[in-house]
Scaffold this motif. Structure first.
Motif, mmCIF file in Angstrom:
data_model
loop_
_atom_site.group_PDB
_atom_site.id
_atom_site.type_symbol
_atom_site.label_atom_id
_atom_site.label_comp_id
_atom_site.label_asym_id
_atom_site.label_seq_id
_atom_site.Cartn_x
_atom_site.Cartn_y
_atom_site.Cartn_z
ATOM 1 N N ILE A 148 3.177 3.462 -15.355
ATOM 2 C CA ILE A 148 4.630 3.337 -15.178
ATOM 3 C C ILE A 148 5.227 4.721 -14.979
ATOM 4 N N LEU A 149 6.129 4.842 -14.027
ATOM 5 C CA LEU A 149 6.761 6.138 -13.772
ATOM 6 C C LEU A 149 8.275 5.962 -13.737
ATOM 7 N N LEU A 150 8.956 6.541 -14.738
ATOM 8 C CA LEU A 150 10.413 6.481 -14.765
ATOM 9 C C LEU A 150 10.997 7.779 -14.238
ATOM 10 N N ASN A 193 0.860 -1.180 0.000
ATOM 11 C CA ASN A 193 0.000 0.000 0.000
ATOM 12 C C ASN A 193 0.897 1.231 0.000
ATOM 13 N N GLN A 194 0.510 2.261 -0.782
ATOM 14 C CA GLN A 194 1.281 3.509 -0.780
ATOM 15 C C GLN A 194 0.373 4.651 -0.346
ATOM 16 N N SER A 195 0.866 5.474 0.577
ATOM 17 C CA SER A 195 0.037 6.601 1.012
ATOM 18 C C SER A 195 0.189 7.787 0.058
ATOM 19 N N ASP A 237 -13.615 9.477 -8.761
ATOM 20 C CA ASP A 237 -12.822 10.154 -9.792
ATOM 21 C C ASP A 237 -12.093 9.168 -10.711
ATOM 22 N N LEU A 238 -12.038 7.875 -10.307
ATOM 23 C CA LEU A 238 -11.319 6.909 -11.157
ATOM 24 C C LEU A 238 -12.234 5.874 -11.803
ATOM 25 N N LYS A 239 -13.479 5.781 -11.306
ATOM 26 C CA LYS A 239 -14.255 4.604 -11.724
ATOM 27 C C LYS A 239 -14.556 4.535 -13.218
ATOM 28 N N GLU A 240 -14.550 5.654 -13.898
ATOM 29 C CA GLU A 240 -14.783 5.614 -15.349
ATOM 30 C C GLU A 240 -13.505 5.331 -16.138
ATOM 31 N N ILE A 241 -12.352 5.512 -15.479
ATOM 32 C CA ILE A 241 -11.109 5.410 -16.264
ATOM 33 C C ILE A 241 -10.164 4.302 -15.790
ATOM 34 N N ALA A 242 -10.459 3.693 -14.618
ATOM 35 C CA ALA A 242 -9.534 2.681 -14.085
ATOM 36 C C ALA A 242 -10.207 1.321 -14.001
ATOM 37 N N LYS A 287 -1.508 11.818 -8.586
ATOM 38 C CA LYS A 287 -1.590 10.726 -7.605
ATOM 39 C C LYS A 287 -1.795 9.375 -8.302
ATOM 40 N N PHE A 288 -1.225 8.332 -7.698
ATOM 41 C CA PHE A 288 -1.542 6.981 -8.166
ATOM 42 C C PHE A 288 -2.204 6.245 -7.008
ATOM 43 N N PHE A 289 -3.460 5.914 -7.194
ATOM 44 C CA PHE A 289 -4.280 5.265 -6.157
ATOM 45 C C PHE A 289 -3.705 3.871 -5.863
ATOM 46 N N ILE A 325 -0.140 -4.175 -7.247
ATOM 47 C CA ILE A 325 1.313 -4.300 -7.161
ATOM 48 C C ILE A 325 1.884 -2.896 -7.260
ATOM 49 N N TYR A 326 2.684 -2.528 -6.287
ATOM 50 C CA TYR A 326 3.342 -1.222 -6.308
ATOM 51 C C TYR A 326 4.814 -1.521 -6.117
ATOM 52 N N LEU A 327 5.586 -1.395 -7.175
ATOM 53 C CA LEU A 327 6.995 -1.759 -7.028
ATOM 54 C C LEU A 327 7.891 -0.810 -7.802
ATOM 55 N N SER A 328 9.120 -0.676 -7.301
ATOM 56 C CA SER A 328 10.107 0.154 -7.996
ATOM 57 C C SER A 328 11.437 -0.580 -8.052
ATOM 58 N N ILE A 372 12.580 2.728 -12.000
ATOM 59 C CA ILE A 372 11.396 2.341 -12.772
ATOM 60 C C ILE A 372 10.304 1.993 -11.761
ATOM 61 N N GLY A 373 9.214 2.745 -11.758
ATOM 62 C CA GLY A 373 8.096 2.470 -10.843
ATOM 63 C C GLY A 373 6.934 1.890 -11.618
ATOM 64 N N ILE A 374 6.381 0.805 -11.092
ATOM 65 C CA ILE A 374 5.277 0.133 -11.789
ATOM 66 C C ILE A 374 4.108 -0.048 -10.818
HETATM 67 C C1 BT5 Z 1 1.199 6.921 -13.982
HETATM 68 O O1 BT5 Z 1 1.215 8.282 -14.053
HETATM 69 O O2 BT5 Z 1 0.308 6.214 -14.371
HETATM 70 C C2 BT5 Z 1 2.398 6.318 -13.276
HETATM 71 C C3 BT5 Z 1 1.985 5.485 -12.092
HETATM 72 C C4 BT5 Z 1 3.174 4.852 -11.426
HETATM 73 C C5 BT5 Z 1 2.793 4.222 -10.127
HETATM 74 C C6 BT5 Z 1 3.942 3.465 -9.527
HETATM 75 S S1 BT5 Z 1 3.437 2.510 -8.163
HETATM 76 C C7 BT5 Z 1 5.056 2.230 -7.697
HETATM 77 C C8 BT5 Z 1 5.817 3.514 -7.930
HETATM 78 N N1 BT5 Z 1 5.762 4.386 -6.789
HETATM 79 C C9 BT5 Z 1 5.100 5.524 -7.050
HETATM 80 O O3 BT5 Z 1 4.885 6.443 -6.232
HETATM 81 N N2 BT5 Z 1 4.689 5.507 -8.335
HETATM 82 C C10 BT5 Z 1 5.111 4.311 -9.024
HETATM 83 P P1 BT5 Z 1 0.290 9.181 -14.995
HETATM 84 O O4 BT5 Z 1 0.410 8.749 -16.412
HETATM 85 O O5 BT5 Z 1 0.651 10.553 -14.640
HETATM 86 O O6 BT5 Z 1 -1.178 8.836 -14.523
HETATM 87 C C11 BT5 Z 1 -1.738 9.318 -13.351
HETATM 88 C C12 BT5 Z 1 -3.255 9.339 -13.549
HETATM 89 O O7 BT5 Z 1 -3.765 7.983 -13.609
HETATM 90 C C13 BT5 Z 1 -4.013 9.988 -12.400
HETATM 91 O O8 BT5 Z 1 -4.090 11.379 -12.578
HETATM 92 C C14 BT5 Z 1 -5.374 9.294 -12.480
HETATM 93 O O9 BT5 Z 1 -6.176 9.890 -13.497
HETATM 94 C C15 BT5 Z 1 -5.034 7.898 -12.972
HETATM 95 N N3 BT5 Z 1 -4.880 6.939 -11.856
HETATM 96 C C16 BT5 Z 1 -4.478 7.159 -10.583
HETATM 97 N N4 BT5 Z 1 -4.423 6.024 -9.885
HETATM 98 C C17 BT5 Z 1 -4.812 5.040 -10.725
HETATM 99 C C18 BT5 Z 1 -4.957 3.634 -10.595
HETATM 100 N N5 BT5 Z 1 -4.683 2.964 -9.473
HETATM 101 N N6 BT5 Z 1 -5.375 2.953 -11.687
HETATM 102 C C19 BT5 Z 1 -5.659 3.565 -12.848
HETATM 103 N N7 BT5 Z 1 -5.538 4.900 -13.032
HETATM 104 C C20 BT5 Z 1 -5.113 5.623 -11.988
#
Ligand code: BT5
Length: 314
Positions: free
Chosen positions: A185-187, A109-111, A217-222, A120-122, A129-132, A203-205
């Motif tokens: 994915i966040l590089l 879990n990530q706060s 706010d996410l239910k239509e897109i996630a 934010k990434f929910f 899976i939250y891994l880097s 590399i964050g996934i």
């Molecule tokens: C991303 O950014 O999608 C990169 C996410 C990377 C997350 C991983 S988890 C492990 C590591 N540690 C971190 O702190 N991060 C990495 P971006 O393309 O900017 O998309 C963000 C947008 O995705 C948000 O503004 C929401 O609209 C949507 N979003 C947020 N949480 C989501 C989720 N759990 N599932 C699907 N969409 C989500």
């Protein structure tokens, strides 16, 4: 009471156990039973509840098992650390960037899970899976776009190989199922001050795995993988598969075969998109993604080439 309740649910796995009978057995209120079930769910047990039927345990805990993962992954990786809760696995490696190449951090879990541009990434407990991964590439000028693309291929292949879902890649860093985002994915990279050489790369996934309801706010897109198939998914197996795909593609990066996979699994080739460059938004059709990961867009017969920025499918 918690352990005894769990034992009863486990002995009756896949069968409903009546809530009134449980309350009677423990001599507590139905509310108290429901509270214990909630605690068990928070611990990762998958328990279904139905009015008039009660509770049934569908799956035991899907705990992240570091020993199992370590025994199955490529020697490319060094150590794995696990946190039940962390602010962000990427933040942790940024602060601890002296760790060895191939160091992996996984959290339940990530706060403060982050996306690009501090979005934010929910990242709720026991759901995904939250891994880097910390990398210290020898090449001084690695192409971050290529690395994002190859990571997307590694994640997409891991999902498609094992589960009956049609996942696709949306340029540049999203994995979608049915046009909803299942993974991001966040590089992040740090450059040496004097030489501008790459000091380290993270590399964050993030992958949504288990069945879940997303906030408004996410239910239509996630979406999550389990929201799209009837299987129960082991996060450990999926982590192993993502990591092994990633090391294999990374070690053979100069061979652009992975870009064919990227293109073959693209959600946007030949599709109409809205794109934004320097705060200017326009529409066009995606005609190609080249081997560098650049996007080629036909906007009124003018070819626009994008190497970063935002696009939206329309
Ligand atoms: C991303 O950014 O999608 C990169 C996410 C990377 C997350 C991983 S988890 C492990 C590591 N540690 C971190 O702190 N991060 C990495 P971006 O393309 O900017 O998309 C963000 C947008 O995705 C948000 O503004 C929401 O609209 C949507 N979003 C947020 N949480 C989501 C989720 N759990 N599932 C699907 N969409 C989500």
């Amino acid at each position: 009471m918690r352990n005894k309740l769990l034992k009863i649910l486990q002995e009756n796995k896949n069968e409903f156990v009546n809530g009134n009978e449980l309350a009677k057995l423990f001599d507590v209120s139905k509310m108290a039973i429901s509270k214990q079930v909630k605690n068990l769910r928070n611990d990762g047990y998958i328990i279904e509840s139905k009015p008039n039927k009660g509770y049934r345990l569908l799956h035991n805990k899907d705990s992240i098992d570091i020993d199992y993962i370590s025994s199955k992954i490529d020697t490319f990786y060094s150590n794995i650390e696990f946190f039940k809760t962390i602010d962000s696995t990427n933040n942790y490696l940024k602060i601890n960037n002296q760790l060895k190449q191939g160091h992996i951090v996984i959290a339940d879990n990530q706060s403060e899970g982050r996306g690009r541009s501090n979005r934010k990434f929910f990242s709720p407990l026991n759901s995904g899976i939250y891994l880097s991964i910390l990398l210290k590439p020898k090449d001084s000028v690695l192409n971050l776009l290529k690395l994002t693309s190859l990571t997307a291929v590694a994640v997409n292949e891991a999902i498609k190989e094992h589960y009956p879902v049609n996942s696709q890649i949306k340029w540049v860093n999203d994995i979608l199922i049915d046009n909803k985002k299942v993974s991001g994915i966040l590089l992040e990279a740090s450059l040496e001050m004097n030489t501008a050489n790459l000091e380290y790369l993270i590399i964050g996934i993030g992958i949504n795995v288990h069945k879940q309801k997303f906030p408004d706010d996410l239910k239509e897109i996630a979406t999550s993988i389990e929201n799209n198939c009837d299987l129960y998914i082991s996060r450990n197996e999926l982590i192993v598969s993502v990591l092994n795909n990633l090391s294999e593609i990374y070690n053979d990066m100069n061979n652009s075969i992975y870009m064919d996979k990227y293109r073959n699994n693209s959600a946007i080739i030949n599709k109409k998109i809205e794109y934004t460059i320097n705060n200017k938004t326009s529409n066009g059709i995606v005609v190609k993604i080249d081997n560098m990961g650049h996007l080629h867009i036909n906007d009124n017969n003018e070819i626009i080439i994008m190497n970063s920025g935002e696009i939206k499918m329309i």
